[in-house]
Design a protein around this motif. Structure first.
Motif, PDB file in Angstrom:
ATOM      1  N   ILE A   1       5.583   6.945   5.320  1.00  0.00           N
ATOM      2  CA  ILE A   1       6.254   5.339   4.701  1.00  0.00           C
ATOM      3  C   ILE A   1       7.727   5.071   5.100  1.00  0.00           C
ATOM      4  O   ILE A   1       7.878   3.957   5.663  1.00  0.00           O
ATOM      5  CB  ILE A   1       6.184   5.619   2.927  1.00  0.00           C
ATOM      6  N   HIS A   2       8.365   5.975   5.242  1.00  0.00           N
ATOM      7  CA  HIS A   2       9.859   5.631   5.732  1.00  0.00           C
ATOM      8  C   HIS A   2       9.708   5.467   7.166  1.00  0.00           C
ATOM      9  O   HIS A   2      10.528   4.459   7.703  1.00  0.00           O
ATOM     10  CB  HIS A   2      10.720   6.985   5.514  1.00  0.00           C
TER      11      HIS A   2
ATOM     12  N   VAL B   1      -0.975   4.687   4.054  1.00  0.00           N
ATOM     13  CA  VAL B   1      -0.569   5.823   4.678  1.00  0.00           C
ATOM     14  C   VAL B   1      -0.654   6.923   3.887  1.00  0.00           C
ATOM     15  O   VAL B   1      -0.535   6.812   2.680  1.00  0.00           O
ATOM     16  CB  VAL B   1       0.965   5.843   5.402  1.00  0.00           C
TER      17      VAL B   1
ATOM     18  N   PHE C   1       8.296   2.064   7.874  1.00  0.00           N
ATOM     19  CA  PHE C   1       9.228   0.916   7.003  1.00  0.00           C
ATOM     20  C   PHE C   1      10.309   0.637   8.352  1.00  0.00           C
ATOM     21  O   PHE C   1      10.856  -0.423   8.598  1.00  0.00           O
ATOM     22  CB  PHE C   1       9.638   1.421   6.033  1.00  0.00           C
TER      23      PHE C   1
ATOM     24  N   THR D   1       1.977   3.374  15.822  1.00  0.00           N
ATOM     25  CA  THR D   1       2.861   2.613  14.874  1.00  0.00           C
ATOM     26  C   THR D   1       3.362   1.302  15.416  1.00  0.00           C
ATOM     27  O   THR D   1       3.263   0.113  14.847  1.00  0.00           O
ATOM     28  CB  THR D   1       3.975   3.430  14.545  1.00  0.00           C
TER      29      THR D   1
ATOM     30  N   LYS E   1       4.482  10.401   1.962  1.00  0.00           N
ATOM     31  CA  LYS E   1       5.625   9.539   1.792  1.00  0.00           C
ATOM     32  C   LYS E   1       6.625   9.776   3.162  1.00  0.00           C
ATOM     33  O   LYS E   1       7.308   8.779   3.402  1.00  0.00           O
ATOM     34  CB  LYS E   1       6.498  10.120   0.621  1.00  0.00           C
TER      35      LYS E   1
ATOM     36  N   ILE F   1       8.510  -1.240   0.277  1.00  0.00           N
ATOM     37  CA  ILE F   1       7.832   0.231   0.134  1.00  0.00           C
ATOM     38  C   ILE F   1       7.573   0.611  -1.098  1.00  0.00           C
ATOM     39  O   ILE F   1       8.123   0.060  -1.902  1.00  0.00           O
ATOM     40  CB  ILE F   1       8.604   1.321   1.057  1.00  0.00           C
ATOM     41  N   SER F   2       6.535   1.514  -1.425  1.00  0.00           N
ATOM     42  CA  SER F   2       6.214   1.787  -2.770  1.00  0.00           C
ATOM     43  C   SER F   2       5.958   3.130  -2.670  1.00  0.00           C
ATOM     44  O   SER F   2       5.011   3.795  -1.815  1.00  0.00           O
ATOM     45  CB  SER F   2       5.067   0.980  -3.361  1.00  0.00           C
ATOM     46  N   LYS F   3       6.372   4.108  -3.620  1.00  0.00           N
ATOM     47  CA  LYS F   3       6.362   5.561  -3.312  1.00  0.00           C
ATOM     48  C   LYS F   3       6.421   6.133  -4.956  1.00  0.00           C
ATOM     49  O   LYS F   3       7.220   5.370  -5.682  1.00  0.00           O
ATOM     50  CB  LYS F   3       7.441   6.196  -2.379  1.00  0.00           C
TER      51      LYS F   3
ATOM     52  N   VAL G   1       4.277  -1.353   2.600  1.00  0.00           N
ATOM     53  CA  VAL G   1       3.855  -0.040   3.119  1.00  0.00           C
ATOM     54  C   VAL G   1       3.776   1.043   2.021  1.00  0.00           C
ATOM     55  O   VAL G   1       4.725   1.241   1.095  1.00  0.00           O
ATOM     56  CB  VAL G   1       4.981   0.819   4.040  1.00  0.00           C
ATOM     57  N   ILE G   2       2.524   1.453   1.774  1.00  0.00           N
ATOM     58  CA  ILE G   2       2.181   2.185   0.539  1.00  0.00           C
ATOM     59  C   ILE G   2       1.217   3.220   0.571  1.00  0.00           C
ATOM     60  O   ILE G   2       0.483   3.316   1.722  1.00  0.00           O
ATOM     61  CB  ILE G   2       1.639   1.051  -0.571  1.00  0.00           C
ATOM     62  N   THR G   3       1.237   4.069  -0.247  1.00  0.00           N
ATOM     63  CA  THR G   3       0.127   5.351  -0.418  1.00  0.00           C
ATOM     64  C   THR G   3      -1.025   4.693  -1.005  1.00  0.00           C
ATOM     65  O   THR G   3      -0.855   3.750  -2.031  1.00  0.00           O
ATOM     66  CB  THR G   3       0.643   6.505  -0.947  1.00  0.00           C
TER      67      THR G   3
END
Length: 640
Positions: A286-287, A280, A290, A255, A283, A306-308, A329-331
Motif C-alpha cells: 500500500i505504501h 493489493v 501510494f 507499478t 500493507k 489509502i486504507s489499512k 489503494v486498499i486491501t
C-alpha cells in the motif's frame, strides 16, 4: 367278533379299478406346498394359503385350456398302440405325481411335467425352425474390430493461428496475446506526444529516463487506445479499450506500468470522484504504490487515498465521505468493509487494478471478488461488459480459468515475455546451485555462514529465505552465536537480523528499513525471513538471495529471486540443495517451469565462482565450535 380275513384278490381288483379310473379322470391337481416349519405365525400361513390358492386356480384353468387344445388336435382314428402308450405314460405320471406330492416343490414339478407333454404335441416344424435360428446365431462370427468412434471435430483456426497459439495455456485461448522482449527499452522522451508534460517531467525526474520493456509495451499499445477512446466518449471509453493482463518478472516496473496510464487519463477530470481502485494483498505494498502515485501526480489536482487495518474504519468512513479520493489503494478485506458501509459508490469507477493478482485470487477475504463484481453491476446499472478497465498484474499470473472467469473480463489482452513459459526470470540474475551431501546436512548452518563470509568482501546485503517462522528465529540465533565466537575470518562485520511474527510490526519495519539503508561504515547485512518478504518488497540494493530452504513451487522461487536484480540491475541467487532429493525437485519442479533470456545468465554450480572457494570444507576447529554453538542454542531455548 373276529376281524375279516385279508383277501389279496380284493386288493388287486381295487388297484385295477383305481388305475382305470385314473386313466379316464383328469390329471391329479398338485397339492399345496407344505409349511416349511411349524414356527410360522398363523397370519403368514393364511396369507400364503390365499396366494397359493389363487395361483393354483389360475394354473388349473391354463392347464385345462392347453390340454383341450391338444386333445382337439389329436383325432380318434389314431393308432391304438399310441393310445396304449399314452395311457401308460399317464399312469406313470400319476404314480410320479403321488410320489412328488410329499415333496415341497410338487406343484412346480407337476407343471414342468405338463409343459413337457404339451411340447411333445407341438408341430416338429416349429422346433426345427427355432433350432435353425439358434444354430445360425451360434455359427455366425465376427472379426475383432475397433469400436466405432464419433467424427473428429476439426478446429476452425487456420494453420498460422494454430502455430502462433503453440504453448498457450487453455486460459488464454480466447485472449489477444501481445509479446515483448528484454530489448524493448525506450527513452520516455519518445512519448511526449501521448503523455502530458507534467506527467512526463515527473517520470523522468523522479524515476528513470528510460522505460523498461513492460512499460514500453503498455505505452505503445494501451495508452494511445485510451486517449482515442476517451476523446470519443468520456463515459464509456473503458468498454472500448478492454481489459489488460500483464505477466512480467519481478522488479520489471509493473507499478509504474499501470500508474502512468491511470494518471494520464484521470488528470483531465474536474470533480473528485472515486475513479480508480488499486487492490493489493499486503500493507507494505500500500505504501509503495501510494508513494509512486503521489510522485507521478505532482502538479495535478488528483487526490490519492489509502486504507489499512491500522486506521479506524469509522474514521476512514467519515474521511472519504467528506472528500472522496480519485485513486484509492486498499486491501480486499477493508474494501469489502467500506462497500458494506456504503462509504463510496462505484458509479464513476474507470479502473480496477489488481497488483500481485495471483496471490489476491488465491485468497477469499470475505469473497471480495464476487462482492465487487456485483456492486459494479448495481452502481453502474449496466449489463456485461461493465465499463471498467480491469488491469491484472503479476510476476506469476494464474492460468486458472475459474479464477479469471470471476473477474468477468471484457476482451482481455495478455502481455507477456516472448517465451513459451509464463514464468520469466530477470536477465541480469545469476543463479548458483550448492549441492550439499546428505552426510553433511547437519552442518548446513555452518555452510551458510561460510558462504556469507565469502561474500562479505563486496559489502553485500544478503536476504536469506527459510521455510518457517521458527526456522528464521533459530537460524538467526545460531548464526549470531557463531559470529560471536569468530570461527571464520571476515572482511567486514556481519549484522544479522530476523523478520518474524514474534516481533512487533514496528520492529519488523525498523529492521527492514535498517537493512535497506546505506551507511558510511562497510558491513555485511543479513536479513533472515520467510516467504512473507518474497512479494512486493521493493528494496533496490539487495545484492544476494540465499534459498536456505527450497520453496515449494516455481512461482515462489520467482518471487524470492525477484528481490534482487531489480530495475535492470545485476544480482545473484544461491540455492542450497541437500541430497539428491532436493536436487531432483529443483530440476523437475522449479527449473523446468522457468524461462530465461538466451543472452542472459543461466544456472551454474558454486565451484565456478572463484571468489567463493570451497565453502563445503569444514575444519576441525570450525566443527568443534559449531557443535558447541548448537549446545548453547539448545540451552538458551530450554531456558526460555
Amino acid at each position: 367278533m373276529f376281524a375279516a380275513r385279508f383277501d389279496p384278490t380284493a386288493v388287486q381288483s381295487i388297484a385295477v379299478d383305481q388305475g382305470e379310473q385314473a386313466s379316464t379322470s383328469k390329471p391329479v391337481v398338485p397339492l399345496k406346498r407344505r409349511a416349511e416349519s411349524n414356527e410360522d405365525s398363523d397370519e403368514d400361513e393364511d396369507s400364503d394359503e390365499d396366494e397359493d390358492s389363487d395361483e393354483d386356480e389360475d394354473e388349473e384353468e391354463n392347464a385345462d385350456e392347453e390340454e383341450a387344445a391338444v386333445k382337439e388336435e389329436d383325432t380318434p382314428e389314431d393308432n391304438p398302440s399310441d393310445e396304449a402308450d399314452q395311457k401308460s405314460d399317464i399312469e406313470m405320471d400319476g404314480v410320479a405325481d403321488e410320489e412328488v406330492t410329499s415333496n415341497k416343490y410338487s406343484g412346480v414339478y407337476s407343471r414342468f411335467q405338463k409343459t413337457l407333454q404339451i411340447q411333445d404335441k407341438l408341430a416338429p416344424s416349429d422346433l426345427v425352425h427355432t433350432d435353425d435360428e439358434n444354430d445360425n446365431l451360434d455359427t455366425e462370427q465376427h472379426e475383432l474390430v475397433p469400436i466405432p468412434q464419433p467424427e473428429i471435430v476439426r478446429d476452425t483456426q487456420t494453420s498460422t493461428e494454430v502455430i502462433n497459439s503453440k504453448g498457450r495455456s487453455a486460459a488464454w485461448l480466447h485472449t489477444a496475446r501481445v509479446q515483448y522482449d528484454s530489448s524493448m527499452v525506450k527513452p520516455f522522451s519518445d512519448y511526449k506526444n501521448i503523455l502530458n508534460d507534467k506527467l512526463l517531467d515527473n517520470v523522468t525526474s523522479k524515476f528513470s529516463e528510460n522505460a523498461f520493456p513492460v512499460q514500453t509495451v503498455i505505452l505503445d499499445t494501451v495508452v494511445p487506445k485510451m486517449n482515442f477512446a476517451q476523446s470519443v466518449n468520456k463515459k464509456s471509453f473503458p468498454r472500448r479499450v478492454g481489459d489488460i493482463l500483464v505477466n512480467a518478472s519481478t522488479g520489471s516496473g509493473k507499478t509504474l506500468a499501470y500508474s502512468i496510464p491511470v494518471v494520464q487519463c484521470l488528470s483531465k477530470r474536474t470533480v473528485n470522484r472515486l475513479r480508480c481502485l488499486i487492490v493489493v494483498p499486503t500493507k507494505i505494498l500500500i505504501h509503495q504504490v501510494f508513494e509512486t502515485l503521489v510522485k507521478l501526480s505532482q502538479g495535478t489536482s488528483l487526490v490519492t487515498g489509502i486504507s489499512k487495518l491500522e486506521n479506524s474504519l469509522r474514521e476512514e468512513h467519515r474521511k472519504f465521505q467528506a472528500q472522496e479520493p480519485d485513486i484509492l489503494v486498499i486491501t480486499p478485506g477493508r474494501l469489502v468493509d467500506h462497500l458494506q458501509l456504503n462509504t463510496f459508490s462505484l458509479k464513476n469507477l474507470k479502473f480496477l487494478i489488481l497488483d500481485e493478482a495471483d496471490r489476491l485470487l488465491n485468497q477469499s477475504f470475505q469473497n471480495w471478488c464476487s462482492v465487487i463484481m456485483e456492486r459494479l453491476k448495481i452502481d453502474k446499472a449496466e449489463t456485461h461488459p461493465v465499463s471498467v478497465i480491469k488491469m491484472v498484474f503479476s510476476a506469476t499470473l494464474t492460468t486458472n480459468t475459474e479464477k479469471l472467469h470471476g473477474l468477468q473480463l471484457n476482451r482481455p489482452s495478455l502481455f507477456m515475455m516472448d517465451s513459451v513459459k509464463l514464468y520469466h526470470l530477470p536477465k541480469q540474475l545469476q543463479e548458483y546451485n550448492i549441492k550439499i551431501p546428505t552426510a553433511k546436512s547437519f552442518a548446513k548452518p555452518l555452510f551458510v555462514l561460510q558462504l556469507i563470509a565469502a561474500l562479505s568482501t563486496t559489502d553485500p546485503r544478503i536476504l536469506v529465505f527459510v521455510r518457517s517462522n521458527e526456522a528464521s528465529i533459530r537460524l538467526a540465533t545460531l548464526l549470531e552465536i557463531l559470529v560471536t565466537k569468530k570461527i571464520l575470518p571476515v572482511e567486514f562485520p556481519i549484522q544479522i537480523a530476523s523478520v518474524n511474527s514474534n516481533n512487533t510490526k514496528g520492529l519488523n519495519n525498523k529492521l527492514i528499513k535498517k537493512f535497506a539503508s546505506s551507511s558510511s561504515e562497510k558491513e555485511t547485512k543479513v536479513l533472515i525471513a520467510t516467504d512473507l518478504m518474497s512479494r512486493g518488497i521493493d528494496i533496490n540494493n539487495v545484492s544476494h538471495v540465499i534459498n536456505y530452504d527450497l520453496p515449494i513451487s516455481s512461482q515462489q522461487y520467482v518471487h524470492r529471486c525477484g528481490r534482487t536484480a531489480r530495475a535492470q540491475a545485476s544480482g545473484k541467487a544461491f540455492n542450497m540443495l541437500v541430497g539428491k532429493g532436493e536436487q531432483t525437485f529443483w530440476s523437475d519442479h522449479i527449473d523446468s517451469d522457468l524461462s530465461r533470456d538466451l543472452n542472459g545468465c543461466h544456472p551454474k554450480f558454486y565451484e565456478e565462482e572463484e571468489e567463493l572457494g570451497n565453502i563445503l570444507e569444514i575444519t576441525e576447529n570450525a566443527e568443534e565450535n559449531y557443535r558447541a554453538s548448537l549446545e548453547q542454542l539448545k540451552n538458551s531455548v530450554a531456558n526460555k
